[in-house]
Design an enzyme around this catalytic site. Structure first.
Site, PDB file in Angstrom:
ATOM      1  CD  GLU A 133      89.887  65.463   0.757  1.00 22.56           C
ATOM      2  OE1 GLU A 133      90.538  65.632   0.866  1.00 22.56           O
ATOM      3  OE2 GLU A 133      88.993  65.558   0.500  1.00 22.56           O
ATOM      4  CB  THR A 186      93.757  69.467  -5.604  1.00 27.69           C
ATOM      5  OG1 THR A 186      93.243  70.719  -4.646  1.00 27.69           O
ATOM      6  CG2 THR A 186      95.176  69.577  -4.311  1.00 27.69           C
TER       7      THR A 186
END
Length: 312
Positions: A133, A186
């Protein structure tokens, strides 16, 4: 070491509306698939990526799947002895707010662990998933990778050190997820979030999170409905999602327990306790989006308590 492994890892709904960066759950569909094969020459390579429209890098050091597999092999001190080639098949949209990068990373790490005879537990695999991530979006948060890896609903109690708690999933809980095909990166969505909030708003949000966790343990659907509300993040992120409040009105009118943003968006999620209601909500929202010239994908799913699985 096994010659070949195929693994599916699920998409996830991070935040669960009120639990920004600390709550998430896995869904039964969509998800990503990794095929991993042993090769004679040491090293990690990517043979093929499908379903990404050419957006993901094939260079092993820049792709989250191959990079994390390499991290794991180095941590086990076998990187100079083990060679694998990877096929990544994306069965879910990139940038959807459904944990696309997390599903790929989890599938890859789960696959190499199975190939090696499962030397690591899921708890030991999780930090490698978090590094994926960090590589994908610049922030090493676990609210997507933890539910994708563990299955079910997870609470991230702390990040340093990483402390993850699995929470029971009420048997009747069903999610209707709709992904409007609009672009909400994001990183952009995170930049909109305020650094400071009013104490009274924080107290309200804490109450909602605590109420939701209690409701999940008690299988109290009325308490789930009262608690699954976001007054901190949703008002800002909703600005980036066309027709958000119209979709919310449709979901609640058709019997949703709650409605909000999945992850950083633009996917939205309605929680219900009936699959037919969930399907009706998904169909109605998609029809509304189509009337407004927005294409979308819709998914109806119970909470996936299994997480990644080996495919035949």
């Amino acid at each position: 070491m096994l010659p070949e492994v195929r693994v599916f890892a699920p998409a996830t709904v991070a935040n669960m509306i009120c639990g920004f960066d600390i709550l998430g759950f896995a869904v039964e569909q969509p998800g990503d698939e990794v095929i991993m094969r042993r090769k004679q020459q040491p090293g990690v390579t990517i043979k093929e990526i499908t379903g990404d429209d050419g957006r993901l890098p094939l260079e092993p050091s820049k792709n989250t799947v191959s990079a994390c597999v390499q991290y794991l092999l180095q941590a086990l001190n076998i990187a100079s002895k083990v060679g694998v080639e990877i096929e990544l098949h994306k069965h879910m949209p990139i940038g959807s707010g459904l944990g696309s990068s997390a599903a790929s990373t989890v599938a890859g790490l789960f696959a190499i662990n199975v190939m090696l005879g499962n030397p690591l537990t899921k708890e030991e695999l999780l930090p490698f998933c978090v590094e994926g991530e960090r590589l994908a979006c610049g922030t090493g948060h676990a609210d997507n990778v933890a539910p994708a890896l563990y299955g079910g609903i997870t609470l991230i109690r702390g990040n340093e050190p990483l402390d993850v708690v699995s929470i029971p999933s009420p048997k009747e809980l069903v999610a209707a997820v709709v992904f409007p095909q609009v672009d909400v990166p994001t990183r952009d969505a995170r930049q909109l979030i305020k650094d400071k909030v009013l104490l009274k708003d924080a107290v309200t949000q804490w109450g909602n999170i605590a109420g939701l966790v209690a409701a999940l343990f008690k299988e109290d659907y009325d308490l789930i409905s009262r608690s699954m509300k976001d007054i901190l993040i949703e008002p800002t992120r909703a600005i980036l999602i066309p027709q958000f409040y119209e979709m919310k009105e449709i979901a609640l009118k058709h019997g949703a327990l709650s409605f909000g943003i999945s992850g950083s968006g633009p996917s939205v999620v309605a929680m219900t306790r009936d699959e037919q209601i969930a399907q009706k909500i998904a169909d109605s929202i998609q029809a509304h989006l189509k009337e407004n010239e927005i294409e979308s994908f819709g998914y109806v799913s119970k909470v996936n308590i299994e997480g990644p699985r080996v495919l035949n």
